[in-house]
Design a protein around this motif. Structure first.
Motif, short mmCIF file in Angstrom:
data_model
loop_
_atom_site.label_atom_id
_atom_site.label_comp_id
_atom_site.label_asym_id
_atom_site.label_seq_id
_atom_site.Cartn_x
_atom_site.Cartn_y
_atom_site.Cartn_z
N ALA A 180 23.86 35.94 72.31
CA ALA A 180 23.09 35.26 71.26
C ALA A 180 22.06 36.19 70.64
O ALA A 180 21.86 36.19 69.41
CB ALA A 180 22.42 34.02 71.83
N ILE A 181 21.40 37.00 71.46
CA ILE A 181 20.41 37.96 70.93
C ILE A 181 21.09 38.99 70.04
O ILE A 181 20.60 39.32 68.95
CB ILE A 181 19.66 38.64 72.09
N ALA A 182 22.24 39.50 70.49
CA ALA A 182 22.98 40.48 69.69
C ALA A 182 23.45 39.87 68.37
O ALA A 182 23.35 40.50 67.31
CB ALA A 182 24.17 41.01 70.49
N VAL A 190 24.75 48.80 67.14
CA VAL A 190 24.40 48.31 68.48
C VAL A 190 24.97 46.91 68.69
O VAL A 190 25.51 46.59 69.75
CB VAL A 190 22.87 48.31 68.66
N ASN A 191 24.85 46.06 67.68
CA ASN A 191 25.38 44.70 67.78
C ASN A 191 26.89 44.70 67.98
O ASN A 191 27.43 43.91 68.77
CB ASN A 191 25.02 43.92 66.53
N LEU A 192 27.58 45.59 67.28
CA LEU A 192 29.04 45.64 67.39
C LEU A 192 29.46 45.94 68.82
O LEU A 192 30.32 45.24 69.39
CB LEU A 192 29.58 46.71 66.44
N LEU A 251 25.89 54.97 72.21
CA LEU A 251 27.03 55.13 71.32
C LEU A 251 26.63 55.04 69.85
O LEU A 251 27.37 55.53 68.98
CB LEU A 251 28.09 54.06 71.63
N SER A 252 25.48 54.45 69.58
CA SER A 252 25.02 54.28 68.20
C SER A 252 24.13 55.42 67.73
O SER A 252 23.66 55.39 66.58
CB SER A 252 24.26 52.95 68.06
N VAL A 253 23.87 56.39 68.59
CA VAL A 253 23.01 57.52 68.20
C VAL A 253 23.51 58.23 66.94
O VAL A 253 22.71 58.53 66.04
CB VAL A 253 22.86 58.50 69.38
N PRO A 254 24.81 58.52 66.80
CA PRO A 254 25.26 59.17 65.56
C PRO A 254 24.97 58.34 64.31
O PRO A 254 24.64 58.89 63.26
CB PRO A 254 26.77 59.33 65.77
#
Length: 250
Positions: free
Chosen positions: A82-84, A119-121, A168-171
């Motif tokens: 839910a937060i994501a 990040v959500n994905l 994983l979202s750093v790029p």
């Protein structure tokens, strides 16, 4: 006779130019009307999604916060889902806005918007895989479920999922930039005319690289990682877990 031919030539040239200009005006007007209708429909659909998503996920979070009974491992997973999802529905209007018009909110908001979407994905899909694994343990591994399905484990797993999603979202955080486009946002303006057009400078939020090698590698690695970790891996886990649940005798 010569004057008549010359007059006829000028008349034909005038008619051609008038027809061509009239055609361009009609084409531009048709494009603008289609673009306006498309933007209106997209905005309406996404407003409905945002409202329903915001209300639904907010109710999940409020219910979890005020629900006094003992919480299960699945409850912790659902809270994090839910937060994501709440992050997604909050960022969705800005993503649509960025696709339809220039970005006016600066470089920090650009990176936060695209990074939070990434990040959500990862988080949403990986947590769905965790929920399916929790169901598998509860139904198939019944004897060990009480020891394995503790709140401590669930919170630790959620922390690992969020940390992995951020890593994983750093790029995406790094390469998305607030920049001036190298192309016209109006399809009726040629690229060589961009420098000649007057008006305020427009900026967009998109991937921006320093060299072609980095651009090629990143544009291949980011979608491939999203597809592998954000889709196929959770799908494989869910298929395996629910297949085992289905074939387990009652």
């Amino acid at each position: 006779m010569g004057n008549s031919e010359e007059e006829m030539f000028y008349q034909l040239d005038y008619d051609y130019n008038y027809t061509y200009v009239d055609y361009l005006d009609e084409t531009l007007l048709s494009y603008q009307n289609m673009h306006s209708v498309e933007a209106l429909v997209i905005a309406f659909v996404h407003i409905i999604i945002c409202i329903l998503g915001f209300v639904g996920n907010s109710l999940v979070i409020v219910t979890y916060a005020f629900y006094k009974s003992t919480k299960s491992m699945t409850d912790v997973y659902l809270l994090n889902v839910a937060i994501a999802d709440l992050l997604f529905v909050v960022s969705l209007p800005l993503i649509v806005y960025n696709e339809l018009s220039p970005w006016l909110m600066g470089p920090v908001a650009c990176k936060l918007l695209r990074g939070s979407y990434s990040v959500n994905l990862y988080t949403g899909m990986l947590l769905l895989a965790c929920i399916s694994a929790d169901h598998y343990i509860a139904i198939v591994q019944t004897r060990r479920s009480f020891r394995m399905r503790s709140l401590v484990y669930s919170r630790l797993i959620c922390a690992v999922v969020w940390a992995s999603a951020l890593l994983l979202s750093v790029p995406t955080f790094y390469f998305y930039s607030w920049c001036q486009p190298s192309y016209s946002m109006d399809p009726f303006i040629e690229e060589e005319e961009i420098d000649q057009t007057s008006g305020p400078t427009q900026y967009i939020c998109e991937f921006r690289f320093t060299d072609e090698t980095t651009a090629l590698n990143t544009k291949m690695a980011v979608p491939s990682t999203q597809l592998a970790v954000g889709f196929f891996l959770p799908l494989l886990v869910m298929v395996c877990c629910y297949t085992a649940v289905i074939v387990t005798p009652a």
